[in-house]
Design an enzyme around this catalytic site. Sequence first.
Site, short mmCIF file in Angstrom:
data_model
loop_
_atom_site.label_atom_id
_atom_site.label_comp_id
_atom_site.label_asym_id
_atom_site.label_seq_id
_atom_site.Cartn_x
_atom_site.Cartn_y
_atom_site.Cartn_z
N HIS A 118 30.69 42.12 47.13
CA HIS A 118 30.90 42.91 45.91
C HIS A 118 29.74 42.57 44.97
CE1 HIS A 118 35.12 43.53 47.05
NE2 HIS A 118 35.23 44.38 46.06
N GLU A 121 28.69 45.82 40.31
CA GLU A 121 29.84 46.59 39.84
C GLU A 121 29.99 46.32 38.34
OE1 GLU A 121 33.56 45.10 41.27
OE2 GLU A 121 34.67 46.90 40.73
O1 LIG Z 1 36.57 46.20 42.63
C1 LIG Z 1 36.80 44.99 42.76
N1 LIG Z 1 35.87 44.09 42.37
C2 LIG Z 1 36.05 42.76 42.52
N2 LIG Z 1 37.16 42.24 43.02
C3 LIG Z 1 38.12 43.09 43.41
C4 LIG Z 1 38.00 44.47 43.30
N3 LIG Z 1 39.12 45.04 43.75
C5 LIG Z 1 39.92 44.05 44.15
N4 LIG Z 1 39.34 42.86 43.94
C6 LIG Z 1 39.88 41.53 44.19
C7 LIG Z 1 41.33 41.42 43.78
C8 LIG Z 1 42.04 41.15 45.05
O2 LIG Z 1 43.14 40.27 44.87
C9 LIG Z 1 40.99 40.54 45.93
C10 LIG Z 1 41.22 40.55 47.42
O3 LIG Z 1 41.56 41.80 47.92
O4 LIG Z 1 39.84 41.28 45.58
ZN LIG Z 2 36.59 46.07 45.86
#
Ligand SMILES: O=c1[nH]cnc2c1ncn2[C@H]1C[C@H](O)[C@@H](CO)O1
Ligand SMILES: [Zn+2]
Length: 384
Positions: free
Chosen positions: A212, A215
């Site tokens: 990730h 973002e």
């Molecule tokens: O979009 C996201 N950005 C960063 N972290 C995220 C995003 N969507 C979910 N998560 C995190 C929250 C969840 O608990 C974790 C694992 O799926 O990943």
């Molecule tokens: Zn994500």
Amino acid sequence: MTSQIPSTPTADQIRRAPKVLLHDHLDGGLRPGTIIELARAQGYDRLPETEPDKLGIWFREAADSGSLERYLETFAHTCAVMQTREALVRVAAECAVDLAEDGVVYAEVRYAPEQHLEAGLTLEEVVEAVNEGFREGERQARASGHRIRVGALLTAMRHAARALEIAELANAYRDSGVVGFDIAGAEAGFPPTRHLDAFEYLKRENNHFTIHAGEAFGLPSIWQALQWCGADRLGHGVRIIDDIEVAEDGSVSLGRLAAYVRDKRIPLEMCPTSNLQTGAAASYKEHPIGLLRKLHFRTTVNTDNRLMSGTSMSKEFEFLVEAFDYTLDDMQWFTVNAMKSAFIPFDERLAMINEVIKPGYAELKSEWLFQQTATTSDSSRRTG
Ligand SMILES: O=c1[nH]cnc2c1ncn2[C@H]1C[C@H](O)[C@@H](CO)O1
Ligand SMILES: [Zn+2]
């Protein structure tokens, strides 16, 4: 000459078109009704709503804050009810079924095993329960006429310190349902280089990972993910737009990093609705995916968190069709891009493209061609 089908796909065609999903969180895609049932059965009494429709709306609104940190707070409720083997099997099975019913033929679904240990499960038990659920969901989908293949990505939380352990777990299960690794969680203050040991380990093992990046935080995060950590793909990567300049006359120039991402064909796992919610884009029309697709970046379309965004793959495509006038050819382009970027072996990706995706789109396009001749001959009869 290949014909370019100009028609705008209908919602029904979008749903029936084969789709490939690379970025979807298991704990961000539960059915509201399932959360309520699991909470009751487990004695979890902190849900903000106890009626499915209201709970679905609550998640969407709570996630609509404009901040990634506040968006992430909502996962406390979903993770709370995903602590037992039975709950994980059920949630994973329903995930596969829901995606298949939406026309997804291949999905890589991620979750963080370290967030499911509160009731005493081991990391291995968590992975095995989720794998069992995915296999069960694939079977149920097949029984109702849908075909889907689901691979798991194991996520490590970037604020925690278990990335190497989770990377080793992903490697241990690479021949049993786990196709790669990821890091997620709050981005600002937690650069990917914090977990360099995990990425270096995976590279030594010739394994795959996405990060990730880009973002909630900008270019430095993307640069680190690629040039320090060696990510195969970028989760979101939407802020790469900060390295692209569009002049008043419409000419475009790419900075060094944007050029690298495009020229090296680095897949961008874009999640439009999620980006609108966390403030990474102001509207669908202004979402960078429009420009990035035009510039031939390896862009893909994803859901991120179907529950928090009240979305599905079909809905994401509907929004993009509306914003950018995309056709079935555009949808096929995004879908082939995604399949090319998957973490399963090359020959299997190619087979999915040639045996499932291309024939699926060809069938939808041929429907359109026959509708065209039917309409033309109807109107020529009327005028003739
Ligand atoms: O979009 C996201 N950005 C960063 N972290 C995220 C995003 N969507 C979910 N998560 C995190 C929250 C969840 O608990 C974790 C694992 O799926 O990943
Ligand atoms: Zn994500």
